[in-house]
Write a protein that holds these residues in place. Structure first.
Motif, PDB file in Angstrom:
ATOM      1  N   LYS A 139       4.673  -2.018  -9.534  1.00 61.13           N
ATOM      2  CA  LYS A 139       3.880  -3.035  -8.856  1.00 61.13           C
ATOM      3  C   LYS A 139       4.384  -4.437  -9.192  1.00 61.13           C
ATOM      4  O   LYS A 139       5.110  -4.631 -10.168  1.00 61.13           O
ATOM      5  CB  LYS A 139       2.412  -2.904  -9.257  1.00 61.13           C
ATOM      6  CG  LYS A 139       1.783  -1.585  -8.820  1.00 61.13           C
ATOM      7  CD  LYS A 139       0.298  -1.583  -8.986  1.00 61.13           C
ATOM      8  CE  LYS A 139      -0.325  -2.539  -8.000  1.00 61.13           C
ATOM      9  NZ  LYS A 139      -1.767  -2.505  -7.944  1.00 61.13           N
ATOM     10  N   GLU A 183       3.717  -3.555 -13.579  1.00 61.74           N
ATOM     11  CA  GLU A 183       2.913  -2.380 -13.919  1.00 61.74           C
ATOM     12  C   GLU A 183       3.505  -1.142 -13.247  1.00 61.74           C
ATOM     13  O   GLU A 183       3.960  -1.195 -12.108  1.00 61.74           O
ATOM     14  CB  GLU A 183       1.469  -2.565 -13.439  1.00 61.74           C
ATOM     15  CG  GLU A 183       0.598  -1.339 -13.660  1.00 61.74           C
ATOM     16  CD  GLU A 183      -0.763  -1.419 -12.981  1.00 61.74           C
ATOM     17  OE1 GLU A 183      -1.546  -0.476 -13.188  1.00 61.74           O
ATOM     18  OE2 GLU A 183      -1.040  -2.394 -12.263  1.00 61.74           O
ATOM     19  N   ASP A 210      -6.808   3.416  -5.946  1.00 55.96           N
ATOM     20  CA  ASP A 210      -7.185   2.004  -6.028  1.00 55.96           C
ATOM     21  C   ASP A 210      -6.029   1.151  -6.537  1.00 55.96           C
ATOM     22  O   ASP A 210      -5.872   0.002  -6.125  1.00 55.96           O
ATOM     23  CB  ASP A 210      -8.419   1.829  -6.917  1.00 55.96           C
ATOM     24  CG  ASP A 210      -8.220   2.352  -8.337  1.00 55.96           C
ATOM     25  OD1 ASP A 210      -7.496   3.345  -8.534  1.00 55.96           O
ATOM     26  OD2 ASP A 210      -8.802   1.753  -9.260  1.00 55.96           O
ATOM     27  N   ARG A 211      -5.180   1.716  -7.382  1.00 54.40           N
ATOM     28  CA  ARG A 211      -4.031   0.981  -7.919  1.00 54.40           C
ATOM     29  C   ARG A 211      -2.838   1.002  -6.967  1.00 54.40           C
ATOM     30  O   ARG A 211      -1.884   0.251  -7.143  1.00 54.40           O
ATOM     31  CB  ARG A 211      -3.647   1.544  -9.282  1.00 54.40           C
ATOM     32  CG  ARG A 211      -4.774   1.294 -10.305  1.00 54.40           C
ATOM     33  CD  ARG A 211      -4.613   2.089 -11.570  1.00 54.40           C
ATOM     34  NE  ARG A 211      -3.384   1.791 -12.276  1.00 54.40           N
ATOM     35  CZ  ARG A 211      -2.848   2.609 -13.182  1.00 54.40           C
ATOM     36  NH1 ARG A 211      -3.435   3.754 -13.475  1.00 54.40           N
ATOM     37  NH2 ARG A 211      -1.727   2.274 -13.793  1.00 54.40           N
ATOM     38  N   LEU A 212      -2.907   1.860  -5.937  1.00 53.87           N
ATOM     39  CA  LEU A 212      -1.838   1.948  -4.942  1.00 53.87           C
ATOM     40  C   LEU A 212      -2.229   1.296  -3.618  1.00 53.87           C
ATOM     41  O   LEU A 212      -1.509   1.400  -2.634  1.00 53.87           O
ATOM     42  CB  LEU A 212      -1.468   3.414  -4.697  1.00 53.87           C
ATOM     43  CG  LEU A 212      -0.937   4.195  -5.891  1.00 53.87           C
ATOM     44  CD1 LEU A 212      -0.705   5.653  -5.499  1.00 53.87           C
ATOM     45  CD2 LEU A 212       0.337   3.566  -6.431  1.00 53.87           C
ATOM     46  N   VAL A 238      -5.346   7.610  -8.439  1.00 51.24           N
ATOM     47  CA  VAL A 238      -4.784   6.266  -8.647  1.00 51.24           C
ATOM     48  C   VAL A 238      -4.786   5.450  -7.351  1.00 51.24           C
ATOM     49  O   VAL A 238      -4.139   4.406  -7.270  1.00 51.24           O
ATOM     50  CB  VAL A 238      -3.363   6.332  -9.241  1.00 51.24           C
ATOM     51  CG1 VAL A 238      -3.391   6.887 -10.657  1.00 51.24           C
ATOM     52  CG2 VAL A 238      -2.433   7.145  -8.348  1.00 51.24           C
ATOM     53  N   TRP A 249       1.615   9.424 -10.704  1.00 48.15           N
ATOM     54  CA  TRP A 249       0.722  10.496 -10.251  1.00 48.15           C
ATOM     55  C   TRP A 249       1.578  11.716  -9.938  1.00 48.15           C
ATOM     56  O   TRP A 249       2.783  11.631  -9.798  1.00 48.15           O
ATOM     57  CB  TRP A 249      -0.110  10.065  -9.047  1.00 48.15           C
ATOM     58  CG  TRP A 249       0.668   9.879  -7.777  1.00 48.15           C
ATOM     59  CD1 TRP A 249       0.823  10.770  -6.771  1.00 48.15           C
ATOM     60  CD2 TRP A 249       1.404   8.711  -7.390  1.00 48.15           C
ATOM     61  NE1 TRP A 249       1.610  10.242  -5.781  1.00 48.15           N
ATOM     62  CE2 TRP A 249       1.959   8.982  -6.132  1.00 48.15           C
ATOM     63  CE3 TRP A 249       1.631   7.469  -7.988  1.00 48.15           C
ATOM     64  CZ2 TRP A 249       2.756   8.050  -5.460  1.00 48.15           C
ATOM     65  CZ3 TRP A 249       2.418   6.544  -7.320  1.00 48.15           C
ATOM     66  CH2 TRP A 249       2.965   6.833  -6.067  1.00 48.15           C
ATOM     67  N   VAL A 289       2.608   2.776 -12.055  1.00 44.53           N
ATOM     68  CA  VAL A 289       1.528   3.703 -11.746  1.00 44.53           C
ATOM     69  C   VAL A 289       2.163   5.051 -11.463  1.00 44.53           C
ATOM     70  O   VAL A 289       3.087   5.152 -10.649  1.00 44.53           O
ATOM     71  CB  VAL A 289       0.717   3.233 -10.517  1.00 44.53           C
ATOM     72  CG1 VAL A 289      -0.400   4.210 -10.207  1.00 44.53           C
ATOM     73  CG2 VAL A 289       0.182   1.824 -10.723  1.00 44.53           C
ATOM     74  N   GLU A 312       0.855  -1.189   0.000  1.00 49.12           N
ATOM     75  CA  GLU A 312       0.000   0.000   0.000  1.00 49.12           C
ATOM     76  C   GLU A 312       0.890   1.238   0.000  1.00 49.12           C
ATOM     77  O   GLU A 312       1.937   1.261   0.641  1.00 49.12           O
ATOM     78  CB  GLU A 312      -0.885   0.024   1.253  1.00 49.12           C
ATOM     79  CG  GLU A 312      -1.675   1.310   1.403  1.00 49.12           C
ATOM     80  CD  GLU A 312      -2.307   1.485   2.778  1.00 49.12           C
ATOM     81  OE1 GLU A 312      -3.035   2.473   2.941  1.00 49.12           O
ATOM     82  OE2 GLU A 312      -2.064   0.662   3.680  1.00 49.12           O
TER      83      GLU A 312
END
Length: 117
Positions: free
Chosen positions: A105, A109, A85-87, A83, A113, A111, A67
């Motif tokens: 990730k 992936e 939800d992706r973190l 973002v 921001w 992510v 997280e």
């Protein structure tokens, strides 16, 4: 003094610091406008942080389980709501520029921001 013992890592923004202690507690200090004021996320920084990264005026911490918790100046990447939800899990590493962050990730992936420019 919360910094008298147990510090395992320190990260700095332009004018603030964040220290990770044994057990993953984060202690912040310095200029509030540069990310030292972590009161809004203090409960999430009380334990379990494994890594920390900073932009010029914000911080991002990775917790056990992957997280990400962000705080500081929204113009420098502290606002990760788009973002979030992706973190929420699975982040293995985090990187930054002066104004933005990138998280890697599990599975590879990326992510991003912060300031898109």
């Amino acid at each position: 003094d919360r910094l008298a013992a147990g510090v395992i890592a320190i990260c700095s923004s332009e004018c603030a610091f964040a220290a990770v202690k044994e057990g993953g507690e984060v202690v912040t200090w310095g200029h509030p406008g540069y990310g030292s004021d972590s009161t809004e996320v203090a409960d999430r920084l009380a334990a379990g942080v494994t890594a920390i990264c900073s932009s010029e005026c914000a911080f991002a911490a990775v917790k056990e389980g992957g997280e990400v918790v962000t705080w500081g100046d929204p113009g420098y990447g502290s606002d990760s709501t788009q973002v979030a939800d992706r973190l929420a899990a699975g982040v293995t590493a985090i990187y930054s520029t002066d104004y933005a962050f990138a998280a890697v990730k599990e599975g590879g992936e990326v992510v991003t921001w912060g300031d898109p420019d």
